[in-house]
Design an enzyme around this catalytic site. Sequence first.
Site, PDB file in Angstrom:
ATOM      1  N   GLY A  21     -29.203 -60.268 -87.934  1.00 60.72           N
ATOM      2  CA  GLY A  21     -30.602 -59.905 -87.627  1.00 60.72           C
ATOM      3  C   GLY A  21     -31.008 -59.622 -86.385  1.00 60.72           C
ATOM      4  N   ARG A  25     -27.174 -60.654 -80.953  1.00 62.97           N
ATOM      5  CA  ARG A  25     -25.913 -61.364 -81.815  1.00 62.97           C
ATOM      6  C   ARG A  25     -24.830 -60.252 -81.984  1.00 62.97           C
ATOM      7  NH1 ARG A  25     -28.050 -65.304 -86.008  1.00 62.97           N
ATOM      8  NH2 ARG A  25     -28.858 -66.141 -84.106  1.00 62.97           N
ATOM      9  N   ARG A  44     -34.883 -48.383 -80.061  1.00 65.10           N
ATOM     10  CA  ARG A  44     -35.868 -49.500 -80.185  1.00 65.10           C
ATOM     11  C   ARG A  44     -35.151 -50.811 -80.303  1.00 65.10           C
ATOM     12  NH1 ARG A  44     -40.486 -48.504 -84.009  1.00 65.10           N
ATOM     13  NH2 ARG A  44     -40.813 -46.189 -84.523  1.00 65.10           N
ATOM     14  N   ARG A  88     -24.170 -59.066 -94.345  1.00 65.61           N
ATOM     15  CA  ARG A  88     -24.987 -59.723 -93.596  1.00 65.61           C
ATOM     16  C   ARG A  88     -24.479 -60.958 -92.937  1.00 65.61           C
ATOM     17  NH1 ARG A  88     -29.348 -62.105 -91.377  1.00 65.61           N
ATOM     18  NH2 ARG A  88     -30.050 -64.096 -92.150  1.00 65.61           N
ATOM     19  N   GLY A  90     -25.812 -64.054 -90.478  1.00 63.88           N
ATOM     20  CA  GLY A  90     -26.940 -64.453 -89.947  1.00 63.88           C
ATOM     21  C   GLY A  90     -27.039 -65.933 -90.080  1.00 63.88           C
ATOM     22  N   SER A  91     -28.109 -66.594 -89.819  1.00 58.36           N
ATOM     23  CA  SER A  91     -28.256 -67.956 -90.228  1.00 58.36           C
ATOM     24  C   SER A  91     -29.212 -68.360 -91.261  1.00 58.36           C
ATOM     25  CB  SER A  91     -29.146 -68.585 -88.842  1.00 58.36           C
ATOM     26  OG  SER A  91     -30.457 -68.024 -88.609  1.00 58.36           O
ATOM     27  N   GLU A 163     -46.137 -71.650 -96.115  1.00 61.87           N
ATOM     28  CA  GLU A 163     -46.967 -72.733 -96.424  1.00 61.87           C
ATOM     29  C   GLU A 163     -46.911 -73.124 -98.173  1.00 61.87           C
ATOM     30  OE1 GLU A 163     -50.699 -71.748 -95.019  1.00 61.87           O
ATOM     31  OE2 GLU A 163     -50.275 -71.433 -92.996  1.00 61.87           O
ATOM     32  N   GLU A 180     -33.285 -67.902 -96.196  1.00 64.02           N
ATOM     33  CA  GLU A 180     -32.985 -66.852 -95.125  1.00 64.02           C
ATOM     34  C   GLU A 180     -34.057 -65.761 -95.086  1.00 64.02           C
ATOM     35  OE1 GLU A 180     -30.809 -63.324 -95.582  1.00 64.02           O
ATOM     36  OE2 GLU A 180     -31.801 -64.113 -97.343  1.00 64.02           O
ATOM     37  N   ASP A 205     -30.235 -74.883 -89.553  1.00 65.05           N
ATOM     38  CA  ASP A 205     -31.452 -76.003 -89.677  1.00 65.05           C
ATOM     39  C   ASP A 205     -31.486 -76.582 -91.040  1.00 65.05           C
ATOM     40  OD1 ASP A 205     -34.138 -74.512 -90.623  1.00 65.05           O
ATOM     41  OD2 ASP A 205     -32.752 -73.183 -89.627  1.00 65.05           O
ATOM     42  N   ARG A 218     -25.000 -72.770 -80.859  1.00 61.71           N
ATOM     43  CA  ARG A 218     -25.068 -71.836 -81.922  1.00 61.71           C
ATOM     44  C   ARG A 218     -23.820 -70.726 -81.974  1.00 61.71           C
ATOM     45  NH1 ARG A 218     -31.244 -70.362 -83.960  1.00 61.71           N
ATOM     46  NH2 ARG A 218     -31.670 -72.459 -84.161  1.00 61.71           N
TER      47      ARG A 218
END
Length: 235
Positions: A21, A25, A44, A88, A90-91, A163, A180, A205, A218
């Site tokens: 992402g 990285r 960008r 992909r 990522g985390s 939420e 993710e 996490d 990380r």
Amino acid sequence: MPTPHIAAKAGEIAETVLMPGDPYRAKWAAENFLDDAVLVNEVRGMLGFTGTYKGNRVTIHGSGMGMPSLSIYANELITEYGAKTLIRIGSCGAMQHHIKVRDVVIAMTATTLSTPSRGIFKELNFAPCADYGLLEAAVAAARTKDTGVHVGGIYSSDVFYDERPDLTEIMVRHGILGVEMEAAELYNLAARHGVRALGIMTVSDHLLTHEALPSTDRERSFGDMVEIALEAAFA
């Protein structure tokens, strides 16, 4: 050949693309795992690099955060640049007690409330899944590492600040390994265009224990994930 979001020239994107992402990285992974890596995109600020891994051409290109952003880059990489394998890297946040921070999660399926493809599927509840060959190769590569590996379903969320604790509880109850924000749409696009896709995530996490991986640790932990992805791509 350049698209609205990728400025690479014809032939500068490899058929195998790893997609973190974070564009920085992508830069870190290219500098540490590829030989002769060359910057091929920075439109960008979304960095992309092409180099080789054990003699095989690889592009590592950022996807941005969330499924809409990934959809833009994956679509262009597939339809305009001929990408055939997209992984992909990522985390994710762990959603089961037996999963630890720094473990690797390999996504067999990706549950979601909504993706950019929802307008195409309409009432169909399409179940996006990984390419089995990549999945099998990634599991084999992961087992050579000194890290925990977990294979199963994940949840691709379209929000970061969630939420809906009730939804989290339901997913934990049904064995979802982690959350993710990109894999489900990647799997949708791979199915649509007949290419291979896989999501490999490092647990940064934990939603249940609230443990988090310190930022200083990380890169070392993410290294295993990158190597697993590269080994799986060329198994």
